[in-house]
Design an enzyme around this catalytic site. Structure first.
Site, PDB file in Angstrom:
ATOM      1  N   CYS A  40       0.828  -1.208   0.000  1.00 16.81           N
ATOM      2  CA  CYS A  40       0.000   0.000   0.000  1.00 16.81           C
ATOM      3  C   CYS A  40       0.861   1.256   0.000  1.00 16.81           C
ATOM      4  O   CYS A  40       1.336   1.690   1.048  1.00 16.81           O
ATOM      5  CB  CYS A  40      -0.941  -0.022   1.203  1.00 16.81           C
ATOM      6  SG  CYS A  40      -1.966   1.443   1.333  1.00 16.81           S
ATOM      7  N   CYS A  65      -0.510   4.129   2.058  1.00 17.57           N
ATOM      8  CA  CYS A  65      -0.295   3.994   3.505  1.00 17.57           C
ATOM      9  C   CYS A  65       1.158   4.281   3.879  1.00 17.57           C
ATOM     10  O   CYS A  65       1.431   4.961   4.858  1.00 17.57           O
ATOM     11  CB  CYS A  65      -0.604   2.579   3.997  1.00 17.57           C
ATOM     12  SG  CYS A  65      -2.066   1.811   3.323  1.00 17.57           S
ATOM     13  N   ASP A  66       2.085   3.730   3.126  1.00 15.28           N
ATOM     14  CA  ASP A  66       3.479   3.684   3.584  1.00 15.28           C
ATOM     15  C   ASP A  66       4.464   4.504   2.757  1.00 15.28           C
ATOM     16  O   ASP A  66       5.631   4.605   3.134  1.00 15.28           O
ATOM     17  CB  ASP A  66       3.961   2.218   3.606  1.00 15.28           C
ATOM     18  CG  ASP A  66       3.117   1.361   4.551  1.00 15.28           C
ATOM     19  OD1 ASP A  66       2.689   1.907   5.592  1.00 15.28           O
ATOM     20  OD2 ASP A  66       2.886   0.183   4.257  1.00 15.28           O
TER      21      ASP A  66
END
Ligand code: NAP
Length: 305
Positions: free
Chosen positions: A133, A136-137
Site C-alpha cells: 500500500c 499507507c506507507d
C-alpha cells in the site's frame, strides 16, 4: 434468528456495526480470520480524519471495535466458511466451528487481501520495508529508492504516487508489456523518476534489520542482478475475500461483489455489501467506513419495509 449479521471487522464492518447497533438492531459481528482487517497490519495511518498526529492502524481498529461495543453489538470470533442465501432471507452462514447462524439481513464486509509474490523473504520483511500500500506507507521513503512490482494499473498508480517521496522508483514487471491502461502506462513511462526493469521476477528481498535491496532474475536470459532499495511495494492486485459467497451473489470476473446503483444492495434481496469486497476503485479505510454506514442504513430501511 438474528436481525442483522455483519461479516468482517474492518472499517466497513465496524462502522456498519456502530450504525446498526445505534438503530437497536443488536447486530452480530463475525470477525473473520483477520480481526480488524488489513489496517491492523499497517503502521501509521495519516489519512483517517480526526487523527492529526496519525494513528497506528491496530490502535484505530481497536478504537472502532470499542466504539461498536458501546451499542449492543455482539462479537463472534469466527470465520464464515460457506453461506446459503435466500431472496428476502433467512440467510444461513456456516462457520468454521461447525455452527450455523441465521439472519434476516446480512452485511458482507469481508474485505480483500493483497496478492503477494509468495517469497519467504517477502514475508519476513512485511511492514518493515515490504508493503502492498503506497498510500499507507509511501511517505516513509522520502529521499530513498524504492521498487514497485507489477505491471497493472495499481502498479502504475503506486509508482506515480511514490515519486512524490522516493528518490527513484523502479518498476519490475515479469513481461515486456504492461497490463496497465494506456493512460496510466504513459503517465508512468513519461515520469523521469520512474524506470522499468522488464521481463524480470523478484527472487529475494534482502537486508539486515531493514530492506537493503532485492534480487531479480531476467526470465529470458536467466541473468541475476541486484537492485538496491529501501522500500518494496508489491502491486500484483488484490483478491476480494468473497469465496464463501461465490455463486450466490453477483460478482465481477475478479470476485468483487456487484452493487445495485449507488446503494449497498447486492443481487440477493436482504444481503448488503460494504468496503473493499465491493469496491475495486477506492479501497481506503475512510471509503470503506462510509460504505459500512450506508449498508447499515439500507438494512434498517429494508427491515422496516
Ligand atoms: P491487475 O490488472 O490484475 O494487474 C496485476 C499485475 O501484477 C499484472 O501486471 C500481472 O502481470 C502482475 N502479476 C500478477 N501476479 C504476479 C506474480 N505472481 N508475479 C509477478 N507479477 C504478477 O491488478 P491491478 O493493477 O490491481 O488492477 C486491478 C483492476 O483495478 C484493473 O481493472 C485496473 O484497471 C483497476 N485499477 C484502476 C485504477 C485506475 O484507473 N486509477 C487503479 C488501480 C486499479 P501480467 O500482466 O503478466 O499478468
Amino acid at each position: 434468528m438474528r436481525n442483522v449479521v455483519i461479516v468482517g471487522t474492518g472499517p466497513a464492518g465496524l462502522t456498519a456495526a456502530v450504525y446498526a447497533g445505534r438503530a437497536n438492531l443488536n447486530p452480530l459481528l463475525i470477525s473473520g480470520p483477520l480481526p480488524g482487517g488489513l489496517l491492523t497490519q499497517t503502521s501509521d495511518v495519516e489519512n483517517f480524519p480526526g487523527f492529526p498526529e496519525a494513528v497506528n492502524g491496530y490502535e484505530l481498529m481497536t478504537k472502532m471495535q470499542e466504539q461498536a461495543s458501546h451499542f449492543n453489538v455482539e462479537f463472534l470470533s469466527e470465520t464464515v466458511e460457506s453461506a446459503e442465501l435466500k431472496p428476502g432471507g433467512p440467510h444461513k452462514l456456516h462457520l468454521s466451528s461447525g455452527e450455523t447462524v441465521e439472519c434476516r439481513a446480512l452485511i458482507v464486509a469481508v474485505g480483500s487481501s493483497p496478492r503477494w509474490l509468495g517469497l519467504e523473504s517477502e514475508e519476513a520483511f512485511k511492514n518493515r520495508g515490504v508493503s502492498a500500500c503506497a498510500t499507507c506507507d509511501g511517505a516513509f521513503y522520502r529521499g530513498l529508492p524504492v521498487v514497485v512490482i507489477g505491471g497493472g494499473d495499481s502498479a502504475m498508480e503506486e509508482a506515480n504516487f511514490l515519486t512524490r517521496f522516493a528518490s527513484e522508483v523502479t518498476v519490475i514487471h515479469r513481461r515486456d508489456a504492461l497490463r496497465a491502461s494506456k493512460i496510466m502506462a504513459d503517465r508512468a513511462m513519461n515520469n523521469p523518476k520512474i524506470k522499468f526493469v522488464w521481463n524480470s521476477v523478484v527472487t529475494e528481498v534482502f537486508g539486515e534489520n531493514e530492506v537493503d535491496g532485492i534480487k531479480v532474475r531476467n526470465v529470458q536470459t536467466g541473468e541475476e542482478s541486484v537492485i538496491n532499495c529501501k522500500g518494496v511495494f508489491v502491486a500484483l492486485g488484490h483478491v476480494p475475500n468473497t469465496k464463501a459467497f461465490a455463486g450466490q451473489l453477483d460478482m465481477d470476473e475478479t470476485g468483487y461483489i456487484s452493487l445495485e446503483g449507488a446503494t449497498s444492495r447486492t443481487s440477493m434481496e436482504g444481503v448488503f455489501a460494504a468496503g473493499d469486497c465491493a469496491d475495486k476503485r477506492y479501497r481506503q479505510a475512510i471509503t470503506a467506513a462510509g460504505m459500512g454506514a450506508r449498508a447499515a442504513i439500507d438494512v434498517e430501511r429494508w427491515l422496516e419495509e
